[in-house]
Design an enzyme around this catalytic site. Structure first.
Site, short mmCIF file in Angstrom:
data_model
loop_
_atom_site.label_atom_id
_atom_site.label_comp_id
_atom_site.label_asym_id
_atom_site.label_seq_id
_atom_site.Cartn_x
_atom_site.Cartn_y
_atom_site.Cartn_z
N GLY A 1 0.81 -1.21 0.00
CA GLY A 1 0.00 0.00 0.00
C GLY A 1 0.85 1.26 0.00
O GLY A 1 2.06 1.24 0.23
N GLN A 2 0.20 2.39 -0.25
CA GLN A 2 0.92 3.66 -0.34
C GLN A 2 1.59 4.03 0.99
O GLN A 2 2.75 4.46 1.01
CB GLN A 2 -0.05 4.77 -0.75
CG GLN A 2 -0.65 4.60 -2.14
CD GLN A 2 -1.52 5.78 -2.51
OE1 GLN A 2 -1.02 6.83 -2.94
NE2 GLN A 2 -2.82 5.65 -2.33
N ASP B 1 -2.48 -11.90 6.70
CA ASP B 1 -3.60 -11.49 5.87
C ASP B 1 -4.74 -11.10 6.79
O ASP B 1 -5.23 -11.93 7.57
CB ASP B 1 -4.01 -12.65 4.95
CG ASP B 1 -5.05 -12.26 3.93
OD1 ASP B 1 -5.76 -11.25 4.14
OD2 ASP B 1 -5.19 -12.97 2.92
N TYR C 1 -8.94 -2.68 3.26
CA TYR C 1 -9.78 -2.83 2.07
C TYR C 1 -10.22 -1.41 1.71
O TYR C 1 -10.95 -0.76 2.47
CB TYR C 1 -10.98 -3.72 2.38
CG TYR C 1 -11.90 -3.99 1.20
CD1 TYR C 1 -11.92 -5.25 0.60
CD2 TYR C 1 -12.75 -3.01 0.70
CE1 TYR C 1 -12.76 -5.51 -0.47
CE2 TYR C 1 -13.58 -3.26 -0.37
CZ TYR C 1 -13.59 -4.51 -0.95
OH TYR C 1 -14.43 -4.77 -2.03
N THR D 1 -10.38 6.74 8.06
CA THR D 1 -10.71 7.55 6.88
C THR D 1 -11.71 8.65 7.20
O THR D 1 -12.49 8.57 8.16
CB THR D 1 -11.32 6.63 5.81
OG1 THR D 1 -11.80 7.40 4.70
CG2 THR D 1 -12.51 5.85 6.35
N ASP D 2 -11.69 9.69 6.37
CA ASP D 2 -12.69 10.75 6.44
C ASP D 2 -14.08 10.24 6.07
O ASP D 2 -15.09 10.88 6.38
CB ASP D 2 -12.31 11.91 5.51
CG ASP D 2 -12.13 11.49 4.06
OD1 ASP D 2 -11.67 10.35 3.81
OD2 ASP D 2 -12.43 12.30 3.17
N TYR E 1 -17.95 0.87 2.82
CA TYR E 1 -16.54 1.13 3.12
C TYR E 1 -16.41 1.95 4.40
O TYR E 1 -15.67 1.59 5.33
CB TYR E 1 -15.86 1.85 1.96
CG TYR E 1 -14.51 2.42 2.31
CD1 TYR E 1 -13.43 1.59 2.56
CD2 TYR E 1 -14.33 3.80 2.43
CE1 TYR E 1 -12.19 2.11 2.91
CE2 TYR E 1 -13.11 4.33 2.77
CZ TYR E 1 -12.03 3.48 3.01
OH TYR E 1 -10.82 4.02 3.37
N LYS F 1 -14.84 0.83 8.14
CA LYS F 1 -13.74 1.53 8.79
C LYS F 1 -14.17 2.06 10.16
O LYS F 1 -13.38 2.06 11.12
CB LYS F 1 -13.25 2.68 7.91
CG LYS F 1 -12.59 2.23 6.61
CD LYS F 1 -11.34 1.39 6.86
CE LYS F 1 -10.19 2.22 7.37
NZ LYS F 1 -8.96 1.40 7.54
N TRP G 1 -7.93 11.18 1.06
CA TRP G 1 -7.46 11.51 -0.29
C TRP G 1 -5.96 11.24 -0.45
O TRP G 1 -5.19 12.10 -0.90
CB TRP G 1 -7.77 12.96 -0.62
CG TRP G 1 -9.22 13.34 -0.63
CD1 TRP G 1 -10.26 12.70 -0.01
CD2 TRP G 1 -9.81 14.47 -1.29
NE1 TRP G 1 -11.44 13.36 -0.23
CE2 TRP G 1 -11.21 14.45 -1.01
CE3 TRP G 1 -9.30 15.50 -2.07
CZ2 TRP G 1 -12.08 15.42 -1.50
CZ3 TRP G 1 -10.18 16.47 -2.55
CH2 TRP G 1 -11.56 16.42 -2.28
#
Length: 318
Positions: free
Chosen positions: A15-16, A41, A66, A106-107, A130, A134, A155
């Site tokens: 991932g980033q 995993d 995810y 996440t936002d 999603y 989260k 983002w």
């Protein structure tokens, strides 16, 4: 970190944020272990537990998730397995070895009904699967391990992986113009800046007697807000300065770009708590975007030309 201290375990390899953190820790000579699929995993909680118990780290960074917002509507079981049950397993195992867990959220846990930046204590009301997965992950992590740092971000972009910046650069080559939603506002966030933040939090989180105020939920995004349209304009303008195509960017409404899952119209996050507790903040997103484009396309042509002229001038008088 001294030689007798335990190391850092990163869950997630590709991932980033995980790639950015690996890059940062390698450059700093930090001790760390990476546990990615298949050995760890999040869809298999026992594999995550085994990896953490084997490594016995002082800090677990859960950088796996995810993240397919639209696909999650068709795969709710997969989204909740990774983002909720898997995150909980990581937090529980971290607690069993007395490790802090740093977990990303996440936002999209917010519904976008506000018009001023969201703070950590605002009620959550996710619009889709999603966001709900989260949100449940946040709750389970917090309940499973009192030594938790949950970082809500938004983002995310970087020089690698799948993200908005790379998509806009690809489309700028393929199309004469692009249409981008102009009525959704948020904070573009550079994954290497998130990694740098985590790098600063790790010594606090791994201390033998950490200050309990460092634990909890925090918002972590680059400073300043924009729309997807404004973000796209900045990307195309920056790419054009680096030799890319200067194509048109046209604003459209959300109604003109229907997606399977709803997105919050406004998900700007306040980072006041991050500054108050840690004395830390991320830089403006435009500065981060410039660094990202430098890595993807090199420096702007005028800067590159000036650098070349400086070298030539230096050579004349050597």
């Amino acid at each position: 970190m001294t030689s007798d201290e335990r190391s850092i375990l990163i869950i997630g390899r590709h991932g980033q944020v995980s790639r950015s953190l690996i890059e940062l820790l390698e450059a700093g000579g930090q001790r760390f272990t990476v546990a990615g699929r298949p050995e760890a995993d999040l869809r298999d909680p026992q594999s995550v537990r085994r990896a953490i118990l084997a490594a016995r780290p002082s800090v677990v960074v859960n950088a796996a998730a995810y993240t397919a917002v639209d696909k999650a509507k068709d795969e709710p079981d997969a989204a909740f397995a990774v983002n909720a049950a898997g995150a909980e397993a990581a937090a529980k195992a971290a607690a069993d070895v007395d490790a802090t867990i740093i977990h990303f959220s996440t936002d999209y846990v917010f519904d976008g009904s506000k018009r001023v930046p969201y703070v950590e204590t605002d009620p959550v009301a996710p619009l889709g699967i999603y966001g709900r997965s989260k949100q449940e992950g946040e709750d389970r992590v917090a309940q499973a391990n009192p030594k938790h740092i949950i970082l809500r971000t938004a983002w995310v972009f970087s020089p690698f992986g799948s993200n908005f910046v790379r998509t806009m650069l690809r489309l700028s080559v393929e199309r004469p113009e692009i249409k981008v939603v102009a009525d959704q506002r948020g904070n573009p966030t550079f994954a290497p800046d998130l990694a740098d933040l985590v790098g600063k939090l790790i010594p606090l989180a791994s201390a033998s007697s950490p200050d309990p105020r460092i634990f909890g939920t925090f918002h972590a995004v680059n400073r300043n807000e924009t729309t997807w349209f404004g973000f796209a304009q900045a990307i195309i303008e920056g790419a054009a300065r680096r030799g890319g195509r200067d194509i048109g960017v046209l604003p459209i409404g959300t109604k003109d770009y229907p997606t399977k899952a709803a997105r919050p119209a406004y998900s700007v996050l306040s980072t006041e708590k991050l500054r108050a507790v840690y004395g830390l903040e991320l830089r403006p997103w435009r500065d981060a975007l410039s660094d990202c484009l430098d890595r993807l396309a090199g420096p702007p042509r005028d800067e590159a030309a000036e650098h070349s002229q400086q070298i030539n001038r230096a050579g004349k008088f050597a």
